[in-house]
Scaffold this motif. Sequence first.
Motif, PDB file in Angstrom:
ATOM      1  N   GLY A 114       0.813  -1.131   0.266  1.00  0.00           N
ATOM      2  CA  GLY A 114      -0.163   0.037  -0.226  1.00  0.00           C
ATOM      3  C   GLY A 114       0.746   0.853   0.082  1.00  0.00           C
ATOM      4  O   GLY A 114       0.579   2.121  -0.440  1.00  0.00           O
ATOM      5  N   ILE A 115       1.965   1.044   0.485  1.00  0.00           N
ATOM      6  CA  ILE A 115       2.706   2.398   1.165  1.00  0.00           C
ATOM      7  C   ILE A 115       3.649   2.808  -0.713  1.00  0.00           C
ATOM      8  O   ILE A 115       3.635   3.969  -1.222  1.00  0.00           O
ATOM      9  CB  ILE A 115       3.684   2.214   2.383  1.00  0.00           C
ATOM     10  N   ASN A 170       2.511   2.052  -3.593  1.00  0.00           N
ATOM     11  CA  ASN A 170       1.768   2.166  -3.815  1.00  0.00           C
ATOM     12  C   ASN A 170       1.543   4.188  -3.778  1.00  0.00           C
ATOM     13  O   ASN A 170       0.344   5.202  -5.392  1.00  0.00           O
ATOM     14  CB  ASN A 170       0.091   1.317  -4.014  1.00  0.00           C
ATOM     15  N   CYS A 171       1.743   4.219  -3.045  1.00  0.00           N
ATOM     16  CA  CYS A 171       1.325   5.222  -1.986  1.00  0.00           C
ATOM     17  C   CYS A 171       2.904   6.790  -2.537  1.00  0.00           C
ATOM     18  O   CYS A 171       2.994   7.156  -2.512  1.00  0.00           O
ATOM     19  CB  CYS A 171       1.080   6.066  -1.184  1.00  0.00           C
ATOM     20  N   SER A 206       5.202   6.974   0.760  1.00  0.00           N
ATOM     21  CA  SER A 206       4.346   8.374   1.354  1.00  0.00           C
ATOM     22  C   SER A 206       3.478   7.515   2.122  1.00  0.00           C
ATOM     23  O   SER A 206       2.644   7.058   1.923  1.00  0.00           O
ATOM     24  CB  SER A 206       3.601   9.453   0.557  1.00  0.00           C
ATOM     25  N   GLN A 207       4.139   7.596   3.619  1.00  0.00           N
ATOM     26  CA  GLN A 207       3.163   6.656   4.576  1.00  0.00           C
ATOM     27  C   GLN A 207       1.761   8.234   4.579  1.00  0.00           C
ATOM     28  O   GLN A 207       0.864   7.184   4.999  1.00  0.00           O
ATOM     29  CB  GLN A 207       3.547   6.945   6.126  1.00  0.00           C
ATOM     30  N   ILE A 209       0.268   9.955   2.143  1.00  0.00           N
ATOM     31  CA  ILE A 209      -0.409   9.945   1.678  1.00  0.00           C
ATOM     32  C   ILE A 209      -1.295   8.340   1.718  1.00  0.00           C
ATOM     33  O   ILE A 209      -2.304   8.322   1.548  1.00  0.00           O
ATOM     34  CB  ILE A 209      -0.153   9.727  -0.395  1.00  0.00           C
ATOM     35  N   TYR A 210      -0.903   7.459   2.013  1.00  0.00           N
ATOM     36  CA  TYR A 210      -1.236   6.672   2.316  1.00  0.00           C
ATOM     37  C   TYR A 210      -2.198   6.158   3.108  1.00  0.00           C
ATOM     38  O   TYR A 210      -3.685   5.003   3.375  1.00  0.00           O
ATOM     39  CB  TYR A 210       0.149   4.977   3.226  1.00  0.00           C
ATOM     40  N   ASP A 270      -4.434   9.064   3.638  1.00  0.00           N
ATOM     41  CA  ASP A 270      -5.058   9.780   3.122  1.00  0.00           C
ATOM     42  C   ASP A 270      -5.976   8.178   2.532  1.00  0.00           C
ATOM     43  O   ASP A 270      -7.109   8.254   2.304  1.00  0.00           O
ATOM     44  CB  ASP A 270      -4.577  10.765   2.549  1.00  0.00           C
ATOM     45  N   LEU A 271      -5.213   7.792   1.529  1.00  0.00           N
ATOM     46  CA  LEU A 271      -6.036   6.479   0.743  1.00  0.00           C
ATOM     47  C   LEU A 271      -6.539   5.590   1.871  1.00  0.00           C
ATOM     48  O   LEU A 271      -7.558   4.767   1.576  1.00  0.00           O
ATOM     49  CB  LEU A 271      -4.751   5.645   0.653  1.00  0.00           C
ATOM     50  N   ASN A 276      -4.600  -1.019  -4.422  1.00  0.00           N
ATOM     51  CA  ASN A 276      -4.260   0.037  -3.954  1.00  0.00           C
ATOM     52  C   ASN A 276      -3.424  -0.254  -2.629  1.00  0.00           C
ATOM     53  O   ASN A 276      -2.740   0.371  -2.054  1.00  0.00           O
ATOM     54  CB  ASN A 276      -5.311   1.145  -4.728  1.00  0.00           C
ATOM     55  N   ILE A 277      -4.829  -0.291  -1.650  1.00  0.00           N
ATOM     56  CA  ILE A 277      -4.332  -0.300  -0.132  1.00  0.00           C
ATOM     57  C   ILE A 277      -3.517  -1.728   0.019  1.00  0.00           C
ATOM     58  O   ILE A 277      -3.000  -1.427   1.056  1.00  0.00           O
ATOM     59  CB  ILE A 277      -5.688   0.100   0.837  1.00  0.00           C
TER      60      ILE A 277
END
Length: 152
Positions: A49-50, A52-53, A56-57, A59-60, A62-63, A101-102
């Motif tokens: 997941g990270i 995929n971002c 960025s933790q 942004i993760y 937020d996702l 994504n997550i």
Amino acid sequence: LRKWLPAGKVYSVGTSLEELEQKEKNIDWKKCSPEEILSNLDGIDVETGIKNCGGSQDIYFDLLQTFAASNLANVLNDYYEKEDLENYSVTAHAIKGASKNIGAHDVADKAYSLERAGKRGDINYIWDNHEDMVEEYVAIIKMLKQIFFGNI
């Protein structure tokens, strides 16, 4: 070991399975560090997941919040009940993509299988597997809502 283990994962010897399950449900997420939260995300591959971002933790996180707020289970259930395979497939595809994504690989894989079944008109496969995927999907959403919004 206590130095490296998250506080929510340290239990005394002799703790029963029932006690462990109850403690898991009663984690005070507001007191957890981001690292503790990430280490307690059941059913989610945080590393993926990270990645995929963009690494960025923030942004993760937020996702994950967006994922928790965009529950498609009721929509999917509605199409399931109507046996609307075209829209069922589209919704399963959305769940697959968001889950992937997550880092929720199991849910993503199951949603993909349901998406494919809908596209080929295999209602029997959907009848046999729909509830299992929705149950896992909703469990992840509930967990994330508890963490980020303090409710279920």
